[in-house]
Scaffold this active site. Structure first.
Site, short mmCIF file in Angstrom:
data_model
loop_
_atom_site.label_atom_id
_atom_site.label_comp_id
_atom_site.label_asym_id
_atom_site.label_seq_id
_atom_site.Cartn_x
_atom_site.Cartn_y
_atom_site.Cartn_z
N TYR A 150 0.83 -1.20 0.00
CA TYR A 150 0.00 0.00 0.00
C TYR A 150 0.86 1.25 0.00
O TYR A 150 2.07 1.19 0.22
CB TYR A 150 -0.99 -0.01 1.17
N ARG A 193 8.18 4.04 -4.64
CA ARG A 193 8.23 3.03 -3.56
C ARG A 193 7.23 1.91 -3.83
O ARG A 193 7.50 0.74 -3.58
CB ARG A 193 7.98 3.67 -2.20
N ARG A 239 -7.39 -20.66 -2.21
CA ARG A 239 -6.45 -20.50 -1.11
C ARG A 239 -5.34 -21.54 -1.17
O ARG A 239 -5.59 -22.75 -1.10
CB ARG A 239 -7.17 -20.60 0.23
N LYS A 277 6.45 -2.07 1.88
CA LYS A 277 5.28 -1.49 2.56
C LYS A 277 4.07 -2.41 2.41
O LYS A 277 3.19 -2.18 1.59
CB LYS A 277 4.99 -0.09 2.01
N GLU A 281 12.05 2.27 14.24
CA GLU A 281 11.20 3.38 13.79
C GLU A 281 9.94 3.40 14.65
O GLU A 281 9.79 2.59 15.56
CB GLU A 281 10.87 3.23 12.30
N LEU A 318 11.07 1.09 7.05
CA LEU A 318 10.48 1.53 5.79
C LEU A 318 11.22 2.77 5.30
O LEU A 318 11.45 3.70 6.09
CB LEU A 318 9.00 1.86 6.00
N1 PDD Z 1 2.93 5.04 7.38
N2 PDD Z 1 7.62 3.68 8.79
C1 PDD Z 1 6.48 2.96 8.80
C2 PDD Z 1 6.47 1.64 9.47
C3 PDD Z 1 5.32 3.50 8.18
O1 PDD Z 1 4.18 2.78 8.18
C4 PDD Z 1 5.37 4.77 7.57
C5 PDD Z 1 4.18 5.38 6.88
C6 PDD Z 1 6.60 5.47 7.60
C7 PDD Z 1 6.76 6.83 6.96
O2 PDD Z 1 6.75 6.75 5.54
P1 PDD Z 1 6.21 7.96 4.66
O3 PDD Z 1 7.00 9.15 5.06
O4 PDD Z 1 6.47 7.53 3.28
O5 PDD Z 1 4.74 8.11 4.98
C8 PDD Z 1 7.70 4.88 8.21
C9 PDD Z 1 1.74 5.50 6.69
C10 PDD Z 1 1.60 6.97 6.70
C11 PDD Z 1 0.53 4.79 7.26
O6 PDD Z 1 0.48 3.59 7.19
O7 PDD Z 1 -0.36 5.43 7.79
#
Ligand code: PDD
Length: 284
Positions: free
Chosen positions: A32, A51, A99, A147, A179, A204
């Site tokens: 996503y 990405r 499945r 992601k 993170e 990520l």
């Molecule tokens: N989350 N690390 C993780 C684990 C994340 O899920 C996200 C983003 C980031 C930051 O990435 P970016 O700057 O590209 O949004 C880092 C999104 C916003 C979400 O799932 O809501």
């Protein structure tokens, strides 16, 4: 009611349907992106597309549409929902198949789902008060650079953080912060250096992170991409997070310890302002 997009069709949100055999549902076999919208325009869109391409390629999920088509769908969703400020979620799963753990061979169409979320991104009270985080073990899988929609552990971590009276969790592996539950994590040390974990399979590669590191360097800050420990974070002058949904948000407390003087940091505030400024100028 929102208008959403499901596999080629725009429809009211209560009419969007995905198969019960969708591998996103059965195996979390999907990826996503979350793109923010300011003044009805998309922020960092090409970064999110790059990405997405990489996530799909790491998992051998074929692209459900071209980049131009995806841009057009995003723009149509903004229009149909009169979205001035908020987020667009886009999910691509491997699609529906009988499945089986084995990736299905041959003719399978990836599922493509997009929906909007309205919300204030620019004027957020938390930007003035700061967030409280708690540290929790990072129990996610070992390819956090992709992601994927397997967001159970981040959901558990955020829920546990709330239960403990905090806003979010910082995840820790071998004593070092990886993170946040859904954002990248940073500290500013006593020398004024900005420290954040380097890219690897452990985190990520945030699209906001890449812009912030470039802007930080351009404004003359020293940037150190290296892991930092909880102890170093507790002794930091400032701490903050970045993501598409929060831009830059100060962190003022970690595990009940005040960071710096307990108020949002000056560097976090400055980077937030510069980032939003540039994001609006380059939005599409
Ligand atoms: N989350 N690390 C993780 C684990 C994340 O899920 C996200 C983003 C980031 C930051 O990435 P970016 O700057 O590209 O949004 C880092 C999104 C916003 C979400 O799932 O809501």
């Amino acid at each position: 009611m929102r208008t959403v997009y499901v596999n080629g069709v725009f429809c009211p949100e209560n009419q969007g349907v995905v198969s019960i055999f969708d591998r996103g549902f059965l195996f979390a076999d999907g990826v996503y992106e979350v793109t923010s919208v300011l003044d009805g325009k998309l922020i960092d869109f090409s970064g999110h597309m790059a990405r997405l391409r990489r996530s799909m390629s790491e998992l051998s999920i074929p692209a459900p549409a071209s980049e131009d088509e995806l841009l057009s769908i995003h723009r149509q969703l903004v229009d149909k929902n009169a979205l001035a400020e908020g987020l667009i979620y886009m999910q691509v799963s491997r699609g529906a198949a009988d499945r089986d753990f084995l990736f299905p061979a041959g003719d399978i169409r990836p599922s493509l789902v997009l929906f909007t979320q309205t919300g204030q991104l620019r004027d957020r009270p938390a930007a003035k008060t700061g967030l409280k985080v708690v540290t929790l073990p990072d129990l996610r899988w070992a390819r956090r650079d992709i992601k994927t929609v397997q967001l159970l552990y981040p959901s558990m971590a955020k829920t546990e953080a709330k239960r403990r009276g905090a806003d979010d969790a910082w995840l820790v592996e071998d004593g070092f912060v990886t993170e946040g539950s859904s954002n990248n994590a940073y500290i500013v040390n006593a020398d004024g250096a900005l420290i954040t974990r380097p890219l690897s399979h452990a985190i990520l590669p945030g699209i906001t992170r890449s812009a912030i590191l470039r802007l930080a360097t351009e404004t003359g800050l020293t940037v150190e991409e290296r892991p930092f420990s909880i102890e170093e974070a507790l002794a930091a002058r400032e701490a903050f997070i970045t993501s598409a949904s929060s831009f830059v948000m100060p962190v003022v407390e970690i595990d009940g310890h005040k960071i710096g003087d307990g108020a949002p940091g000056e560097i976090a505030g400055r980077l937030r302002a510069i980032y939003i400024d540039e994001a609006v100028k380059t939005a599409v």
